[in-house]
Design a protein around this motif. Structure first.
Motif, PDB file in Angstrom:
ATOM      1  N   PRO A  11      82.369   0.681  48.433  1.00 12.74           N
ATOM      2  CA  PRO A  11      83.035   0.730  48.183  1.00 12.74           C
ATOM      3  C   PRO A  11      81.716   1.619  47.113  1.00 12.74           C
ATOM      4  CG  PRO A  11      83.674  -0.534  47.430  1.00 12.74           C
ATOM      5  CD  PRO A  11      82.651  -1.076  48.778  1.00 12.74           C
ATOM      6  N   PHE A  12      81.560   2.360  46.359  1.00 17.19           N
ATOM      7  CA  PHE A  12      80.991   3.083  45.301  1.00 17.19           C
ATOM      8  C   PHE A  12      80.905   2.192  43.851  1.00 17.19           C
ATOM      9  CE2 PHE A  12      80.879   5.382  41.358  1.00 17.19           C
ATOM     10  CZ  PHE A  12      80.178   6.513  41.099  1.00 17.19           C
ATOM     11  N   GLN A  13      82.535   1.856  43.935  1.00 20.28           N
ATOM     12  CA  GLN A  13      83.510   1.248  42.584  1.00 20.28           C
ATOM     13  C   GLN A  13      82.251  -0.696  42.479  1.00 20.28           C
ATOM     14  OE1 GLN A  13      87.714   0.658  43.451  1.00 20.28           O
ATOM     15  NE2 GLN A  13      86.707   2.558  44.097  1.00 20.28           N
ATOM     16  N   THR A  15      79.003  -0.977  43.411  1.00 17.82           N
ATOM     17  CA  THR A  15      78.335  -1.348  43.075  1.00 17.82           C
ATOM     18  C   THR A  15      77.851  -1.425  41.115  1.00 17.82           C
ATOM     19  OG1 THR A  15      77.869   1.599  42.609  1.00 17.82           O
ATOM     20  CG2 THR A  15      77.464   0.953  45.010  1.00 17.82           C
ATOM     21  N   ASP A  16      76.678  -1.701  40.286  1.00 16.89           N
ATOM     22  CA  ASP A  16      76.423  -1.074  39.347  1.00 16.89           C
ATOM     23  C   ASP A  16      75.238  -0.362  38.719  1.00 16.89           C
ATOM     24  OD1 ASP A  16      74.143  -2.955  39.494  1.00 16.89           O
ATOM     25  OD2 ASP A  16      75.244  -4.880  39.494  1.00 16.89           O
ATOM     26  N   GLY A  19      71.888   0.042  41.101  1.00 15.28           N
ATOM     27  CA  GLY A  19      72.309   0.695  41.780  1.00 15.28           C
ATOM     28  C   GLY A  19      72.619  -0.632  43.303  1.00 15.28           C
ATOM     29  N   HIS A  22      77.615  -5.630  42.650  1.00 17.22           N
ATOM     30  CA  HIS A  22      76.973  -6.638  41.202  1.00 17.22           C
ATOM     31  C   HIS A  22      77.682  -8.154  42.335  1.00 17.22           C
ATOM     32  CE1 HIS A  22      78.672  -7.894  38.018  1.00 17.22           C
ATOM     33  NE2 HIS A  22      77.277  -8.317  37.859  1.00 17.22           N
ATOM     34  N   PHE A  67      75.960   1.195  47.980  1.00 22.25           N
ATOM     35  CA  PHE A  67      76.917   1.907  48.435  1.00 22.25           C
ATOM     36  C   PHE A  67      76.352   2.325  50.165  1.00 22.25           C
ATOM     37  CE2 PHE A  67      78.334   6.375  48.028  1.00 22.25           C
ATOM     38  CZ  PHE A  67      79.487   6.635  48.617  1.00 22.25           C
TER      39      PHE A  67
END
Lengths: 127, 127, 127, 127
Positions: A11-13, A15-16, A19, A22, A67
């Motif tokens: 999921p997008f959430q 990522t840090d 790009g 994490h 992502f």
């Protein structure tokens, strides 16, 4: 050796700003597989009889995850005793190994004190 | 050996249903200290000239951390080369060691490829 | 109206691949201020006598927050009753309002059922 | 009105010490559905042509969510303009509504400035 395959889409959430996913989230993915495997075996990772906190983790990060990457998380039961479980894990995405590592969990009672896991678990893990 | 002390109070949102801080969050605390240390040295952990992703982490969890615990995170610069930095960390709360481990970061350019860190960083780290 | 100011520096791990703090994290910052305020008043946000789960949140995001931004979180006690507390919050960074919103928390007992908060809390909040 | 159904199982790591999913995570679940829907329509939520940051969120929390709950997230496209999209969401678990709310996203270019979304998106959303 018992192994289990778990699939997860990034999921997008997770990522840090670099790009990529994490590093702490990648370790969390290992737990997603661990818990799915335990539940499939009929073992509740947390209940009124106690839990399975991590006492050791380690991970090598080989390639970044992004992502919407589809990750295959391969979990291996390395060994277990009445008091702990050792897992290996390896994450693969886009046909390349992205990360691999180990988790060790200890069994604790509801007060957080080390305790032996239910005898039934040992047979479920050993089958 | 260069060391740095960072203080952090455990927020409610880092706890899990076992009533303690989730193991992934504890690894995140190590990064809070790492980044604070780098910024104090005048090193940006991420910028147009690249970044410092983790390539290896490991941690032993000795005692659980709880909501509102005051943690002292002691970070030690173990060694560095033009391409990587090795950190040790130890978390103490309520006068007991709660967790200790290692982080290894590699230097990458903006495309995520391994690259040498700026020469200036090496002197900042080595001073 | 009772107000409280809480300071927070944005950690790298709260950013996403768009280079800014993820919207869910910004809502989490409001809770950091809420809990710090309650603890300062002598109110435990969670204990054996119950807790204060959010029953409503809303937020307008006006300007993005970035890694290492120093945020001032201003929390205002809008109103409270024996069963709920209404908070307003506003986040400022780099001299501009970044986000503002509301939190409503309900008081529940240890079983998660709605219940009146301790009488003492009402005087602590009202002082 | 266009609607989309997304299924999610609650991971342990989304719970907090109250034994339920943290309110910020529930808002994150809405994004999981939003992004899955957009990707299915052929719309990248983030790319070299820009992104879709949240400019407003709101949520009512009706019933707590717990570890391993199977959640159905129903997402509804309320309205859209060249510059923004309004979504409604509702989470159901164990045959009861757990949370419902709204997300508003704005379209921005790669520099984070408000901009019109690609014309193609408008037809993809409107079909």
């Amino acid at each position: 050796m018992k192994t289990y395959l778990y699939h997860h889409s990034v999921p997008f959430q997770d990522t840090d700003m670099a790009g990529v996913v994490h590093y702490t989230r990648i370790l969390g993915y290992a737990e997603l597989a661990e818990h799915a495997f335990l539940l499939e075996l009929g073992i509740l990772p947390i209940s009124k009889s106690g839990g399975l906190p991590k006492v050791h983790v380690e991970c090598d990060y080989l390639r970044p995850l992004k992502f919407a990457d589809d990750i295959a998380i391969e979990l291996s039961l390395i060994k277990f005793s009445p008091r702990s479980i050792h897992w290996g894990f390896q994450l693969t995405a886009n046909d390349e190994i992205s990360a691999k590592g180990k988790l060790i969990t200890a069994h604790v009672d509801v007060n957080g004190n080390p305790s032996e896991m239910p005898t039934q678990w040992q047979s479920l893990l050993g089958e």
